[in-house]
Write an enzyme that holds these catalytic residues in place. Structure first.
Site, short mmCIF file in Angstrom:
data_model
loop_
_atom_site.label_atom_id
_atom_site.label_comp_id
_atom_site.label_asym_id
_atom_site.label_seq_id
_atom_site.Cartn_x
_atom_site.Cartn_y
_atom_site.Cartn_z
N GLY A 45 0.82 -1.21 0.00
CA GLY A 45 0.00 0.00 0.00
C GLY A 45 0.84 1.24 0.00
N SER A 46 0.50 2.17 0.87
CA SER A 46 1.21 3.45 0.92
C SER A 46 2.65 3.23 1.32
CB SER A 46 0.53 4.40 1.91
OG SER A 46 0.47 3.82 3.19
N THR B 200 -5.59 4.17 -4.82
CA THR B 200 -4.52 3.23 -5.15
C THR B 200 -3.45 3.14 -4.08
OG1 THR B 200 -3.37 4.96 -6.40
CG2 THR B 200 -4.85 3.51 -7.63
N CYS B 201 -3.28 4.20 -3.30
CA CYS B 201 -2.26 4.16 -2.26
C CYS B 201 -2.68 3.25 -1.10
CB CYS B 201 -1.97 5.56 -1.74
SG CYS B 201 -1.26 6.65 -2.99
N PHE B 202 -3.97 3.00 -0.97
CA PHE B 202 -4.47 2.18 0.13
C PHE B 202 -5.16 0.91 -0.36
CE2 PHE B 202 -4.79 6.73 1.18
CZ PHE B 202 -3.81 6.79 2.15
#
Length: 750
Positions: free
Chosen positions: A690-691, A717-719
């Site tokens: 993820g991030s 998208t980061c998570f």
């Protein structure tokens, strides 16, 4: 030592220019492009290295054979290519007189301080050092292998440890294990085993890494080698304040007794285990403890009795022994100071208490191919190299992502590209916590691997795997682009991302410097493979009439290539057919691609060291670079997190029904829409990243939100999170989700 003299009583020497350090910066807004020039004074012998772009610490690693008489001297000067004809283009020089050349000869790499030339202006600032070696032909013959990592195992081997902590070694070729540290390549041992029914391991260290600072074990001095020099790479700890010069200490029985007593009282174990055979514990003049293998001349800061991956919880280690202190180097690495003996070391002295447990006798474990453990080791090694501060900021447009990424990446230094990625698409406001970087690599890999650009081509017409295009030289800048491709692959591996695009399996073998075999031909040309196989399995006398040549079409023109010198006149016979098949396979995989592969791997090795790649085979390397291409629905469902909903909610049930109705391409698009990448990690969905900087993986998440059902689903998208409105029907949800996956583009900040 005998000398090899050429003409006029001159001796042939090999001068190697490895690198320079801490050069002076003359321009305020740009770094120099340094190159080095070697001149043998009084002769016409002059050599110049290739320039290194924008660097104060250039690495050349180039050697030159020169002829030097007993009265000659050598001048090594460093210049800035951008202003070589101006006075500020001079960055310093070193003049080696005849006596200095003799002292340096066959002593390994040495650091020499740069100074001003006699003709240079007084106001020109010169600083820095060059690292060089001078060796004789006899010394070069003994050192046939390149300098390598002191801890690197031969190809095909991996170091592991038992549950009790004892080190053992795994041969991935023969699928066997052993206690003794290997000295030969696993492939070489496999060949020996196939030739002999009862193989005997040759324990002579002829294939061991080359001694770095001495030509033989008898000439070792109490000085750590260049590769571990604290003055050059900043990795070695040193005491806080330098002490003033003091007169030499005379060794007396009282002094020796006092030293032994002090060491005895400050030992960290009652009965410390001896070092492995061949190792000695030594100390540099600066007080740094290192370990020398006298048989090979290889030195290391790490205590060879302790496994490198051995970790003990802090609460089990207890307090440091009396007189010890923990400190950090300039780049954050931990080291330990012993104020009793005024020495420093990287190894935690408290681990010495665990040595008896580590080396307890146990049963040698059976062979087990554990890719997940290899990946963990790789991630640990790479994360330790990532700078703790700063970002690598890259801003590109989606329309010209290939060229803009190329220009920005090629002008940056590898150490800056190792910083945390911060990617921005021009005109979009998204914040990159990992998701935008994954999408950038996804889009960039599709562009740079596109055969339209001429760098790569499909290996087969019916299978869309890629290989290097041997005719890529039609683009005069093709080698620079292959260096760029190598950097992108290295960045993806370094930052834990994946490249979306598959290479043919022989390509991965070439990345690992493994020889290609006839079996590899099946991946790129099945018909040719079947023909060669039939030829090798049958008598071709009077059946096949050909020579050691091959015909190949180049830009519409059929050309004939000789497989060996005079091959057009040499017929292929029953006796020579195996040689013909071997040469044909080599020609098929090496024809016109050596330089491309060399610069591509140069880019990869700027981020991932060769010894880290060599613990994988070609199939594993494909997964390391590209991840898993096939999506396992059961694994996806089992590792999905639900937020503000349950598995029985209609929206969740409809989501999985929609995913099951999608084909492989649409499922990959959906995964790319939510996570930024269409690839799955080796460990499956449980290891989705993820991030950046998050502790552990981030599972794929379905988040039910209270919003209008006329809106499309939204991805973070980061998570790895998909925000789903509470749609009223399956049909409406199918329409909205499919539209979001196939039609939406770009990022924004909420």
């Amino acid at each position: 030592m005998s000398e090899s003299y050429a003409r006029n009583g001159s001796a042939k020497l090999r001068l190697t220019l490895l690198c320079a350090k801490n050069l002076a910066k003359r321009d305020l807004f740009r770094l120099p492009d340094p190159f080095a020039r070697v001149c043998v004074d009084g002769s016409t012998q002059t050599h110049s290295t290739d320039p290194v772009k924008a660097s104060l610490d250039p690495k050349w690693n180039q050697h030159y054979d020169i002829y030097v008489s007993r009265a000659d001297s050598i001048t090594i000067s460093v210049w800035n290519q951008k202003s070589v004809h101006k006075r500020k283009g001079f960055l310093g020089c070193v003049k080696l007189l005849a006596s200095a050349i003799q002292r340096l000869k066959d002593t390994g790499y040495q650091r020499l301080d740069l100074s001003k030339d006699s003709e240079a202006d007084d106001d020109i600032v010169v600083r820095g050092q060059v690292v060089v070696s001078v060796s004789s032909p006899e010394h070069n013959e003994r050192l046939q292998m390149p300098i390598s990592d002191p801890n690197e195992l031969p190809e095909g081997w991996e170091e592991r440890r038992t549950p009790a902590g004892r080190i053992h070694y795994v041969n991935h070729v023969t699928r066997t294990t052993q206690w003794e540290r290997p000295t030969r390549s696993a492939y070489e041992l496999a060949t020996m085993r196939s030739r002999r029914s009862a193989p005997q391991l040759d324990i002579s260290r002829s294939d061991s890494p080359v001694p770095i600072n001495a030509s033989s074990s008898k000439r070792h001095r109490n000085v750590a080698p260049y590769r571990s020099s604290p003055h050059l790479n900043g990795l070695s700890p040193s005491l806080a304040a330098p002490s003033p010069p003091s007169p030499p200490t005379i060794s007396t029985p009282a002094n020796r007794s006092s030293s032994r007593h002090r060491n005895y009282m400050n030992r960290s174990a009652l009965h410390p285990l001896p070092l492995p055979e061949g190792y000695e514990r030594r100390t540099t003049p600066q007080g740094q403890v290192y370990f020398l293998h006298t048989g090979t001349g290889v030195s290391t800061w790490h205590d060879p009795r302790i496994p490198r991956d051995f970790a003990v919880p802090e609460e089990e280690l207890g307090e440091l022994p009396e007189g010890w202190e923990v400190r950090h180097t300039a780049n954050g690495r931990i080291y330990f100071v012993d104020h009793n003996t005024k020495t420093t070391q990287f190894t935690d002295p408290r681990l010495a208490r665990k040595l008896p447990q580590l080396h307890a006798e146990g049963q040698l474990p059976k062979y087990k191919r554990d890719l997940v453990q290899k990946m963990k080791r790789l991630r640990t090694e790479l994360q330790s190299q990532q700078p703790q501060s700063g970002h690598c900021k890259i801003e590109v447009s989606r329309e010209d992502i290939f060229e803009e990424s190329y220009r920005q990446i090629m002008k940056m230094r590898p150490k800056d590209l190792k910083k945390r990625l911060m990617i921005k698409f021009r005109g979009e406001d998204g914040l990159d916590y990992g998701g935008i970087a994954r999408e950038w690599l996804y889009l960039l890999s599709h562009e740079m691997l596109n055969p339209y650009y001429g760098l790569f081509q499909y290996s087969r017409d019916d299978l869309y795997t890629l290989q290097i295009n041997p005719n890529s030289a039609i683009n005069p800048e093709h080698l620079s682009y292959f260096h760029f491709v190598g950097r992108v692959i290295g960045m993806a591996v370094f930052h834990g991302h994946y490249i979306d695009g598959g290479f043919a399996q022989p390509f991965y073998k070439q990345m690992l410097s493994k020889p290609n075999t006839l079996e590899d031909m099946e991946f790129v040309d099945p018909e040719y493979y079947n023909s060669l196989t039939w030829m090798l399995e049958n008598d071709i006398s009077g059946v096949i009439d050909t020579t050691f040549t091959v015909q190949h079409e180049v830009f519409g023109e059929m050309k004939t290539f000789e497989l060996k010198s005079g091959g057009a006149e040499i017929p292929v016979t029953q006796e020579s057919k195996r040689e013909y098949a071997k040469l044909l396979v080599q020609w098929r995989f090496r024809r016109g691609v050596e330089k491309q592969m060399q610069v591509l791997m140069k880019g990869v090795h700027e981020f991932v060291s060769p010894h880290l790649l060599k613990m994988f085979d070609e199939r594993e390397l494909e997964l390391v670079i590209g991840g898993l291409g096939k999506i396992d629905l059961d694994d996806w469902k089992a590792n999905t997190k639900l937020k503000h909903c349950s598995a029985e909610h209609p929206v969740v049930k409809w989501f999985w029904e929609i995913v099951e109705s999608y084909d492989e391409e649409k499922r990959a698009r959906l995964l790319q829409f939510v996570t930024g990448s269409s690839r799955v990690p080796l460990e499956g969905f449980k290891a989705l990243q993820g991030s950046t900087g998050a502790a552990g993986p981030r599972l794929f998440t379905i988040h039910l939100v209270d919003s209008k059902t006329d809106l499309l689903p939204k991805a973070h998208t980061c998570f790895n999170r998909l925000d789903m409105p509470k749609y009223e029907s399956y049909e409406k949800m199918y329409e909205k989700l499919t539209c979001a996956v196939e039609e939406t583009l770009g990022f924004l900040v909420e």
